[in-house]
Design an enzyme around this catalytic site. Structure first.
Site, short mmCIF file in Angstrom:
data_model
loop_
_atom_site.label_atom_id
_atom_site.label_comp_id
_atom_site.label_asym_id
_atom_site.label_seq_id
_atom_site.Cartn_x
_atom_site.Cartn_y
_atom_site.Cartn_z
N HIS A 274 -6.95 -3.57 -11.08
CA HIS A 274 -7.28 -3.17 -9.72
C HIS A 274 -8.75 -2.79 -9.69
CE1 HIS A 274 -7.11 0.04 -6.50
NE2 HIS A 274 -6.37 -0.87 -5.94
N HIS B 194 0.82 -1.22 0.00
CA HIS B 194 0.00 0.00 0.00
C HIS B 194 0.85 1.26 0.00
CE1 HIS B 194 -4.05 1.84 0.96
NE2 HIS B 194 -4.42 0.75 0.32
MG LIG Z 1 -3.33 -1.58 -3.49
#
Ligand SMILES: [Mg+2]
Length: 386
Positions: free
Chosen positions: A286, A186
């Site tokens: 994604h 992240h």
């Molecule tokens: Mg991600």
């Protein structure tokens, strides 16, 4: 040649949990849906649509490429999350319209499909990864064979090595349930920690490690790609082929994760699939977002030889107040069996949006504050990456 079916109306709907849907209607009454969600920056996208509507109402809805080029190139400034997310929603809706006009799914307009179903993964563990084993058991019971989780919570620039072993233990726990697991860094850990974490994880073979560093660190990510054998996935914060180019040229990624709601819609997602294929990079869009974005991804997944897995947001921790299936007339289109979702069959995006529910939800939500991510600080009070 029949006269052009011009764009008559462009509307946006801010709906729970954190999505921005786009509805485009043509003069002949065909309705297309898009998603231009930019998590945490909803109002910026709503503002961008004032310009898009002003420019493109009255244009031939069939000329998607021309509209894309004008949206991207004609206002001097280009790219970036705001402009590209707004363009994404419009582009997706126009593909939905084109498919509905011809009575075929979008993948047929892209050249047909190379697979019959799409492999998917779900999320476990939340923002600060917790209870990952019970989360994995739940996803397995839902039909998933792969999941993703955050590696760490917020971390200091150089943090205690003790946090590293906890990540390894979580991966081991999930794998013991019988699932493959991707680990999303992240962009939370900086280089000194990321290289250690990538190294210790190598031994437990996650499916991939994602955003091992922030997208500003192309060279350092390329170094990590040479340091470990684990596939490196990234791309959710890259907004066009031009943003992907340095990562590909520096051999910094193994798995491309463009987000259809941020990269320029179905048009650019399709181009990115081909572009990344030339670097032998796998394609895994994604999508922690809504059903329109997921359907748009699937249309390209079905057509792309280098596709391998699709993110889906079923019961993701962000989905408070509505979930992936809430706004669908037929939620069975996303039914999961043995880790796969069958090819969408309907025209356009292949989903039917419950417009009444969207309008009701948007009418309530418009007076509420748009979704924001949490802001984390360390014990010293300094900002940490989320
Ligand atoms: Mg991600």
């Amino acid at each position: 040649m029949s006269p052009p079916d011009k764009i008559a109306k462009i509307e946006t709907f801010r709906v729970p949990p954190r999505w921005l849907f786009v509805r485009v209607e043509t003069e002949q009454g065909i309705v297309g849906w898009g998603e231009g969600t930019l998590e945490g920056h909803t109002e910026a996208i709503e503002g961008a649509y004032k310009d898009l509507a002003e420019r493109f109402i009255g244009w031939d809805s069939d000329q998607i490429q021309n509209i894309w080029q004008h949206a991207y190139r004609s206002r001097f400034y280009r790219g970036g999350p705001v402009l590209m997310s707004a363009l994404s929603g419009l582009d997706i809706a126009l593909w939905d319209i084109k498919g509905k006009r011809h009575g075929v799914p979008v993948y047929q307009l892209l050249g047909g499909r190379v697979r019959d179903r799409v492999k998917v993964y779900g999320w476990i563990g939340g923002d600060k990864p917790m209870d990952v084993v019970s989360g994995a058991e739940e996803r397995r019971a839902q039909g998933f064979t792969a999941v993703k989780m955050n590696g760490t919570e917020g971390a200091d620039w150089i943090d205690s090595p003790a946090i590293l072993q906890k990540v390894v233990e979580r991966v081991r726990g999930v794998k013991a349930v019988g699932l493959d697991v991707g680990v999303d860094f992240h962009g939370r850990v900086h280089k000194g920690m990321a290289k250690q974490l990538a190294k210790v994880l190598e031994g437990v073979q996650p499916l991939f490690i994602e955003e091992p560093l922030l997208p500003t660190q192309t060279e350092e990510i390329a170094d990590l790609a040479r340091l470990v054998s684990t596939p490196i996935a990234l791309g959710e914060r890259l907004h066009s082929r031009f943003d992907f180019r340095p990562y590909l040229e520096r051999r910094a990624m193994d798995i491309a994760q463009p987000d259809v709601a941020h990269c320029g819609g179905i048009s650019e997602l399709h181009r990115l699939a081909s572009y990344t294929e030339t670097y032998d990079v796998a394609f895994a869009p994604h999508c922690p977002l809504g059903p329109i974005a997921l359907a748009a991804c699937m249309q390209v997944d079905l057509n792309s030889p280098n596709f391998f897995i699709q993110e889906m947001s079923l019961q993701i921790h962000y989905n408070q107040g509505a979930d992936l299936l809430t706004y669908l007339v037929d939620p069975l289109v996303f039914a999961i069996k043995n880790g796969y979702v069958e090819a969408l069959q309907g025209p356009g995006l292949g989903i039917e949006i419950n417009e009444t529910l969207v309008r009701e939800a948007a009418a309530i939500h418009v007076s509420e504050k748009a979704w924001r991510n949490v802001v984390w600080t360390g014990p010293d009070g300094a900002l940490r990456e989320w």
